[in-house]
Design an enzyme around this catalytic site. Structure first.
Site, PDB file in Angstrom:
ATOM      1  N   SER A  51       0.820  -1.218   0.000  1.00  0.00           N
ATOM      2  CA  SER A  51       0.000   0.000   0.000  1.00  0.00           C
ATOM      3  C   SER A  51       0.853   1.267   0.000  1.00  0.00           C
ATOM      4  O   SER A  51       0.307   2.371   0.134  1.00  0.00           O
ATOM      5  CB  SER A  51      -0.898  -0.002   1.243  1.00  0.00           C
ATOM      6  OG  SER A  51      -0.111  -0.259   2.392  1.00  0.00           O
ATOM      7  N   THR A 149      -1.847   3.380   4.645  1.00  0.00           N
ATOM      8  CA  THR A 149      -0.831   4.430   4.606  1.00  0.00           C
ATOM      9  C   THR A 149       0.136   4.326   5.774  1.00  0.00           C
ATOM     10  O   THR A 149      -0.288   3.998   6.881  1.00  0.00           O
ATOM     11  CB  THR A 149      -1.548   5.791   4.733  1.00  0.00           C
ATOM     12  OG1 THR A 149      -2.493   5.874   3.684  1.00  0.00           O
ATOM     13  CG2 THR A 149      -0.605   6.948   4.703  1.00  0.00           C
ATOM     14  N   THR A 167       1.983   7.000   0.667  1.00  0.00           N
ATOM     15  CA  THR A 167       1.028   5.942   0.312  1.00  0.00           C
ATOM     16  C   THR A 167       0.896   5.812  -1.200  1.00  0.00           C
ATOM     17  O   THR A 167       1.180   6.762  -1.938  1.00  0.00           O
ATOM     18  CB  THR A 167      -0.358   6.285   0.900  1.00  0.00           C
ATOM     19  OG1 THR A 167      -1.247   5.195   0.696  1.00  0.00           O
ATOM     20  CG2 THR A 167      -0.958   7.525   0.275  1.00  0.00           C
ATOM     21  N   VAL A 178      -6.343  12.163  -5.800  1.00  0.00           N
ATOM     22  CA  VAL A 178      -5.425  12.516  -4.708  1.00  0.00           C
ATOM     23  C   VAL A 178      -6.140  12.233  -3.401  1.00  0.00           C
ATOM     24  O   VAL A 178      -7.269  12.683  -3.192  1.00  0.00           O
ATOM     25  CB  VAL A 178      -5.016  14.008  -4.793  1.00  0.00           C
ATOM     26  CG1 VAL A 178      -4.160  14.395  -3.599  1.00  0.00           C
ATOM     27  CG2 VAL A 178      -4.272  14.273  -6.096  1.00  0.00           C
ATOM     28  N   GLY A 179      -5.492  11.488  -2.523  1.00  0.00           N
ATOM     29  CA  GLY A 179      -6.084  11.174  -1.226  1.00  0.00           C
ATOM     30  C   GLY A 179      -5.719  12.214  -0.183  1.00  0.00           C
ATOM     31  O   GLY A 179      -5.291  13.322  -0.489  1.00  0.00           O
ATOM     32  N   ASP A 180      -5.881  11.841   1.069  1.00  0.00           N
ATOM     33  CA  ASP A 180      -5.596  12.763   2.175  1.00  0.00           C
ATOM     34  C   ASP A 180      -4.103  12.877   2.477  1.00  0.00           C
ATOM     35  O   ASP A 180      -3.650  13.898   3.005  1.00  0.00           O
ATOM     36  CB  ASP A 180      -6.317  12.299   3.445  1.00  0.00           C
ATOM     37  CG  ASP A 180      -5.890  10.890   3.869  1.00  0.00           C
ATOM     38  OD1 ASP A 180      -5.746  10.016   2.980  1.00  0.00           O
ATOM     39  OD2 ASP A 180      -5.700  10.663   5.072  1.00  0.00           O
ATOM     40  N   GLY A 201      -6.427   5.416   6.329  1.00  0.00           N
ATOM     41  CA  GLY A 201      -7.830   5.060   6.109  1.00  0.00           C
ATOM     42  C   GLY A 201      -8.321   5.659   4.803  1.00  0.00           C
ATOM     43  O   GLY A 201      -7.516   5.995   3.929  1.00  0.00           O
ATOM     44  N   GLY A 203      -9.167   8.244   2.458  1.00  0.00           N
ATOM     45  CA  GLY A 203      -8.715   9.631   2.431  1.00  0.00           C
ATOM     46  C   GLY A 203      -9.819  10.662   2.320  1.00  0.00           C
ATOM     47  O   GLY A 203      -9.763  11.720   2.955  1.00  0.00           O
TER      48      GLY A 203
HETATM   49  N1  GLY Z   1      -5.254   7.384   3.252  1.00  0.00           N
HETATM   50  C1  GLY Z   1      -4.825   6.984   1.985  1.00  0.00           C
HETATM   51  C2  GLY Z   1      -5.698   7.411   0.889  1.00  0.00           C
HETATM   52  O1  GLY Z   1      -6.898   7.461   1.035  1.00  0.00           O
HETATM   53  O2  GLY Z   1      -5.187   7.689  -0.171  1.00  0.00           O
END
Ligand code: GLY
Length: 291
Positions: A51, A149, A167, A178-180, A201, A203
């Site tokens: 991941s 992540t 991540t 794009v995630g968090d 988790g 994002g």
């Molecule tokens: N926390 C990782 C993502 O959602 O990209």
């Protein structure tokens, strides 16, 4: 100023190996920023961790697009890259953005061009295992949505703080999603005078509440890192009217070296290296350990 006890904490059980690398930096009197980058790179380089970094989860096109960010509490500087392809250590690229670029966020081709200019090597990040995993997903009606992540927080012996987050993002995500993790304030936030927070988790659920920023603000207003993580998750649960069919978890560290961790679902743990001991701790679980 008197020397402080260093500490480093990282999300998930693979945080144990990451912490080892970060601790090697901290125990020699190194900077928190160097420690979090060293820790993150261990996970990025390990193809068995599917991941993050090399051998991470491919997106819907079978391409591994990486997100990462770093924040240095000592200087207040930040760097972030998103949807970066072909570079296995996005955290190190984010660190270069922090040091050398007048901007904070670089994405996609622009991030890759910057990395190449800084001497990073282009490579195929797919391993035989990630390619096979992708081929299997294409045969399914509904793909897996993995997302583990690594987030790292550290305090060095000068008492300075830093955080990093890296991540491959949600498995089978839309190309360009794009995630968090690279979003300052969502997947990670740190104020060197207060403390920091970093999450893992889904994002989107962290972005919509500016999660890590909120945790740091809760700490600024007097909450412990543990209570601040729990308060943020309460806010998420309320926003979703109690329906929590996703995972979201955070760890936090304050300037005094106190820390905490909490999750919406069972199964979240984080690794803490302090006082010569590197150990896993369970995150407090919403509905079981707190409401
Ligand atoms: N926390 C990782 C993502 O959602 O990209």
């Amino acid at each position: 100023m008197a020397k402080q006890n260093p500490i480093i904490l990282s999300t998930w059980n693979f945080g144990l190996q990451a912490n080892q690398a970060g601790w090697s930096v901290l125990k020699e009197g190194g900077a928190a920023l160097d420690a979090v980058e060293a820790a993150a790179s261990v996970t990025e380089n390990d193809p068995s961790i599917t991941s993050v970094g090399y051998g991470g989860y491919p997106n819907e096109d079978g391409v591994i697009q990486l997100d990462a960010a770093v924040i240095d509490g000592k200087t207040g500087r930040m760097g972030s890259v998103a949807a970066l392809e072909g570079i296995r250590n996005p955290c190190a690229v984010a660190r270069k953005v922090l040091e050398k670029n007048k901007h904070i966020y670089l994405v996609g081709e622009g991030a890759q061009n910057f990395a190449l200019k800084e001497g990073f090597q282009l490579e195929n990040l797919n391993t035989p295992q990630s390619a096979q995993w992708y081929a299997e997903q294409l045969k399914k009606r509904s793909a897996d949505q993995g997302h583990d992540t690594i987030g790292v927080l550290a305090r060095d012996e000068e008492g300075e703080l830093a955080t990093a987050c890296t991540t491959s993002g949600l498995a089978m995500k839309w190309a360009g999603r794009v995630g968090d993790s690279p979003i300052i304030g969502a997947g990670l936030y740190l104020d060197g005078k207060i403390g920091g927070a970093v999450g893992t988790g889904v994002g989107e659920r962290a972005i919509e509440v500016c999660a890590s920023f909120a945790i740091v603000e809760f700490m600024r207003n007097g909450m412990s890192p543990q209570n601040a993580c729990e308060e943020l998750l309460r806010r998420v649960v309320n926003r979703h009217r109690g329906r929590i069919d996703f995972q979201l978890a955070f760890i936090a560290l304050n300037r005094e070296g106190r820390f905490g961790g909490a999750a919406l679902q069972e199964g979240f743990e984080y690794a803490v290296y302090a006082g010569d001991e590197n150990a896993l701790r369970p995150g407090a679980v919403y509905g079981r350990d707190f409401q």
